[in-house]
Enzyme design. Structure first.
Site, short mmCIF file in Angstrom:
data_model
loop_
_atom_site.label_atom_id
_atom_site.label_comp_id
_atom_site.label_asym_id
_atom_site.label_seq_id
_atom_site.Cartn_x
_atom_site.Cartn_y
_atom_site.Cartn_z
N THR B 177 36.76 40.47 51.50
CA THR B 177 35.67 40.14 50.59
C THR B 177 34.42 39.88 51.41
O THR B 177 34.46 39.22 52.45
CB THR B 177 36.01 38.90 49.74
OG1 THR B 177 37.19 39.17 48.98
CG2 THR B 177 34.89 38.58 48.75
N PHE B 179 30.85 38.17 51.66
CA PHE B 179 30.14 37.02 51.10
C PHE B 179 28.70 37.01 51.61
O PHE B 179 28.43 37.40 52.75
CB PHE B 179 30.81 35.71 51.54
CG PHE B 179 32.14 35.44 50.90
CD1 PHE B 179 32.23 34.65 49.77
CD2 PHE B 179 33.29 35.97 51.45
CE1 PHE B 179 33.46 34.39 49.19
CE2 PHE B 179 34.54 35.71 50.87
CZ PHE B 179 34.62 34.92 49.73
#
Lengths: 284, 284
Positions: B177, B179
């Protein structure tokens, strides 16, 4: 012409949003094969246990389902139709249970989180996470708690004989999921999609280019030079191969039209890798 | 130079993957404000309760978090850093409980589903959905069931004083992921990011064009003509405005470099709408 009985595989329990999409794509009377994993959905079609497969490919809030693009590349099952389903969350209970009795609401955490405005309005309702949306309806119908409801699709209420207490309790009504209907290549050849003459078509392709400045620009030139309209473009970095990308691209037109054939031939010269995933009527 | 004490807001419970990303972006010692909704994360920064906000923007399996792009447009809080976090799921239990005792495993259904190979290997383990990953660790530490474990990040085990029984039990290791760290415009101006001279920079922009054939091609020409390298492109249909699209685009370079300034000026001529979301050092 007699057609084979439809058997459609999808991921999730009976009554999942994928089953709602299945009804939109193949009518109300298909047999269904609910699968635990997306991979099983593709495999059941590839191995002939299903006549079609229905898979989500992107959501307006949550983005593209990359895993299903990977399976589309691996299984080579052509896309023959698409549909956009609005994700409508309903508060569902056993028949005879009134809203004033409800204290606990079961559903998948993502669905619970998409109804936070509803829960802010009714602070007496406790949110309880459950494995999936439709499964939470099945559970309350089997275990019959007197103070519990579930959040799921209208199809789930119908399948399990439950009652909708409040319709459309989602906070954001712009929540749409796009689904594809897939067939085997043999089935797609034997049953060409029949449409009205003025139907708009879409074609989905995946390609990769080495990441030198301007490589995507050159790739898009093959469509721009032929006035072919794009409906989606998305890059996806290839992990383990820094600076290489996959591109998902949808354009308006059929892959077998002369103009699109030329564009795809031209793209083949520019791309390291190119695959046509299917041509299908554009959803309304 | 004395800096203000860091207070970082993120979505999720203490020990969520966003807290792991926060540690990578701002070090181990930031105070944190866990928020229920992404909107609250942005608001707490905009209203001065936090010095920074950490939000997920895309995942290699699940795609872009469109909701956070919407908040980036609405709140106008600049991106000052990015990081890519590998999502590592761990089986976590109370200290002193051995793996052979475990019969139930609590976690968010998405995390449970990302560990299906592990569950196939240990059929004695029942999967139990919970509201979030880190929250399931908190729960087993408070309620002390003798046969239960949780699946969550390493940071969650640490924060709640639990023990990791099995590390990295996710089926797919390509689960990353990305960020962003956001600041207020005032903070970003007062604390410019200091980097080594040969640092690569990235700039994120959002723009829209009317969908006439070739409009994206023309928009990308402003980068190709100046040899600016793209790192991401994604289209997003604007609901309610058929045939209009938002584009998310990242290119390599700083928005205030002469070359990028020219490109963005040129893009401004072509696009109906253009916003620079921030320039930040490219993550390794």
């Amino acid at each position: 012409m007699k057609r084979t009985r439809e058997v459609i595989s999808f991921q999730g329990a009976r009554g999942a949003f994928s089953e709602e999409a299945t009804r939109k794509l193949t009518g109300e009377h298909a047999e269904v094969i609910p699968c635990e994993r997306f991979e099983d959905v593709f495999r059941s079609l590839a191995e002939g246990r299903a006549t079609g497969a229905v898979v989500p490919i992107e959501n307006t809030l949550a983005g593209s389902v990359h895993e299903n693009y990977d399976h589309l590349l691996h299984f080579e099952l052509p896309i023959v139709a698409e549909t956009n389903l609005r994700i409508v969350h309903n508060l569902i209970a056993q028949p005879g249970i009134s809203f004033s009795k409800i204290r606990r609401v079961y559903s998948h955490p993502v669905a619970l989180n998409q109804c936070l405005d509803f829960f802010a309005k009714y602070p007496q309702l406790e949110r309880v996470p459950f494995y999936d949306t439709a499964g939470s309806v099945k559970m309350i119908m089997e275990q019959k708690p007197q103070d519990a409801a579930a959040i799921a699709s209208q199809v789930a209420a119908e399948i399990y004989g439950a009652r909708i207490l409040r319709r459309s309790i989602e906070s954001d009504r712009r929540n749409f999921t796009r689904f594809f209907l897939l067939r085997t290549p043999q089935y797609a050849r034997r049953h060409p999609v029949r449409t009205a003459p003025n139907t708009h078509w879409k074609t989905s392709v995946v390609f990769s280019t080495r990441n030198v400045p301007g490589s995507l620009f050159r790739a898009l030139s093959v469509f721009a030079l032929r006035d072919l309209d794009l409906a989606k473009i998305e890059s996806r970095p290839l992990r383990g191969k820094p600076w290489e990308y996959l591109f998902y691209l949808d354009f308006l037109g059929r892959a077998d039209s002369p103009n699109a054939k030329n564009a795809l031939g031209h793209l083949g010269e520019i791309a390291d890798f190119l695959r046509v995933l299917g041509s299908y009527p554009k959803s309304a």
